[in-house]
Write an enzyme that holds these catalytic residues in place. Structure first.
Site, PDB file in Angstrom:
ATOM      1  CE  LYS A 160      50.783  53.087  10.586  1.00  0.00           C
ATOM      2  NZ  LYS A 160      50.929  51.686  10.871  1.00  0.00           N
ATOM      3  CB  THR A 161      58.171  56.010  11.457  1.00  0.00           C
ATOM      4  OG1 THR A 161      57.135  55.654  12.358  1.00  0.00           O
ATOM      5  CG2 THR A 161      58.939  57.195  11.980  1.00  0.00           C
ATOM      6  CG  ASP A 214      53.040  56.718  15.084  1.00  0.00           C
ATOM      7  OD1 ASP A 214      52.168  56.293  14.305  1.00  0.00           O
ATOM      8  OD2 ASP A 214      53.850  55.977  15.664  1.00  0.00           O
ATOM      9  NE  ARG A 253      58.357  49.309  14.937  1.00  0.00           N
ATOM     10  CZ  ARG A 253      57.265  50.078  14.867  1.00  0.00           C
ATOM     11  NH1 ARG A 253      56.125  49.655  15.374  1.00  0.00           N
ATOM     12  NH2 ARG A 253      57.315  51.271  14.312  1.00  0.00           N
ATOM     13  CB  THR A 284      46.561  51.375  14.443  1.00  0.00           C
ATOM     14  OG1 THR A 284      46.271  52.151  15.616  1.00  0.00           O
ATOM     15  CG2 THR A 284      48.065  51.151  14.372  1.00  0.00           C
TER      16      THR A 284
END
Ligand code: ADE
Length: 345
Positions: free
Chosen positions: A68-69, A113, A222, A162
Site C-alpha cells: 500500500k505504501t 497508514d 514484504r 487493514t
C-alpha cells in the site's frame, strides 16, 4: 514478540523499505500484480493528468505488507510529485496534520497508514482539506473564538487500512477510489523476487530457486523480500553465494519457516488447538491464554494466513482445526465435537 516474526506482514524497523529502498517500484509499469487495481489507477491517472488536476483521493484496504505504501510512491511518481508518509497513530493532534498539509506542494501525495486509527479530533480537519483544500482552525476560545481558514495546495490523500470497517462513514465516502488489495499468487511473488534479486545483484540464482521462496512468502511481498535478504546472507556465508533450492531449504529451516511459510508461532497455535482443545471448537481467549500471547495479536498476525490457507475454521462456537492443518503439523485429526456452521452449513 509476535510482530517481530520474519513472516509477519507488519512493517518492522529493520525492513530497508522503511528508509526509502532502491527496490521500491517508482512507476506503475514496475509494480507487479494487482492487475485490476493497476488498471483502475492507470485510467484515473491518465484522466487527471489530461485535465491538469490532482489525482483523486484513494483508500486502499487489505492485509499488511501487500504494497500500500509502495502504491502511494508509485502514484506520486506517476504524477511527477512527492509522497509524504505518516500514520493515523502518529497524528496525535490537529497541529500534526496541519503541519504536514501546509508543506505539501501542488499534486503531492499524503499517505496515511492505519487511517482507521486517526484520532477523531484530527479526522475532523481532514474533511475540508480533502473536499475544499482548506483547513478551518479555531483560535482562542469562548467569546473571542474565531475561525481562521488556511488554504492548501491541491493534494491527493492515500489512506491505507487493514480494518476498513472501523472507518467512519464520513471519511470512507470522501475517497474517490477505494480498492481492496489481496494476497498475491505465488507466480507474482516469484516475479517480485526476480525483480528484487536482479536489483540486489544476486546473480548466482538457480532456476526454480525463487519458487521455493515464493511458496514460503504467504502471498506477501514484504515477507518475500525479507526472506530473500535472509537467504542472500545465508548463501554468501555458507554456500559461496550459490542460491539453489537446497540452500533455501537450509536457510529457511534455520529461520524456522516451513514449506508453506508457517513459523513456530503458527505451528504452536495449531498444536494448542489440536492437543489442548481436542481440535476445537475453542475460543480465541483460551488459545491466547495457553500460548501466553495477546488475543488481539493472534487475531491480527496469526489467524489471517491460517484462514487463508484453509488450516483454520472460525465458527460461532469457536476456532476449529481443519484436517489439512492437522496433516501439515503431523497431528491426528477428528471431526469437531459440536456441530458448527462452518463445517455443517
Ligand atoms: N515490491 C513490493 N511490492 C511490489 C510489487 N507489487 N511489485 C514490484 N515490487 C514490489
Amino acid at each position: 514478540m509476535a510482530k517481530d516474526r520474519i513472516v509477519a506482514g507488519q512493517k518492522q524497523e529493520a525492513d530497508p523499505e522503511q528508509t526509502g529502498s532502491a527496490l521500491r517500484p517508482r512507476m506503475l509499469v514496475d509494480y507487479i500484480g494487482q492487475a485490476r487495481l493497476k488498471e483502475r489507477l492507470s485510467i484515473a491517472l491518465q484522466a487527471v493528468r489530461g485535465r491538469g488536476e490532482p489525482m483523486e483521493h484513494v483508500l486502499l484496504h487489505g492485509p499488511p505488507g501487500l504494497g500500500k505504501t509502495t502504491l502511494a510512491h508509485v502514484i506520486a511518481g506517476e504524477m511527477g510529485t512527492h509522497a509524504f508518509v505518516t500514520s493515523g497513530p502518529a497524528l496525535t493532534k490537529a497541529g500534526d496534520l496541519v503541519g504536514l498539509l501546509t508543506k505539501l506542494e501542488a499534486r503531492d501525495v499524503l499517505f496515511i497508514d492505519e487511517i482507521h486509527r486517526l484520532p477523531p479530533a484530527v479526522e475532523e480537519y481532514i474533511y475540508p482539506a480533502m473536499e475544499d483544500c482548506q483547513i478551518d482552525f479555531t483560535v482562542d476560545s469562548g467569546m473571542h473564538a474565531k475561525t481562521v481558514t488556511i488554504g492548501l495546495q491541491p493534494f491527493t490523500l492515500i489512506g491505507a487500512t487493514t480494518r476498513p470497517g472501523m472507518l467512519t462513514h464520513a471519511l470512507r465516502t470522501r475517497f474517490g477510489l477505494s480498492h481492496h488489495i489481496s494476497f498475491y499468487p505465488e507466480s507474482e511473488i516469484e516475479l517480485i523476487l526476480q525483480r528484487a534479486a536482479g536489483l540486489m545483484g544476486v546473480i548466482k540464482i538457480k532456476s526454480d530457486s525463487l519458487a521455493a521462496l515464493a511458496s514460503r512468502s504467504r502471498g506477501t511481498p514484504r515477507v518475500a523480500l525479507r526472506l530473500l535478504r535472509r537467504v542472500r546472507d545465508f548463501a554468501a556465508v555458507r554456500a559461496d553465494g550459490q542460491f539453489g533450492p537446497g540452500v533455501i531449504a537450509d536457510a529457511m529451516e534455520l529461520e524456522g519457516v516451513d514449506s508453506l511459510g508457517l513459523d513456530e508461532l503458527d505451528r504452536s497455535y495449531l498444536r494448542v488447538i489440536a492437543t489442548t482443545y481436542g481440535g476445537g471448537p475453542v475460543g480465541l481467549e483460551a488459545i491466547a491464554a495457553t500460548l501466553g500471547e495477546d488475543g488481539g495479536t493472534l487475531e491480527d498476525v496469526v489467524e489471517p494466513y491460517l484462514l487463508q490457507v484453509g488450516f483454520l475454521a472460525r465458527t460461532r462456537q469457536g476456532r476449529c482445526l481443519t484436517q489439512a492443518a492437522a496433516e501439515h503439523v503431523g497431528l491426528p485429526w477428528r471431526e469437531p465435537q459440536q456441530p458448527s456452521e462452518a463445517l455443517f452449513g
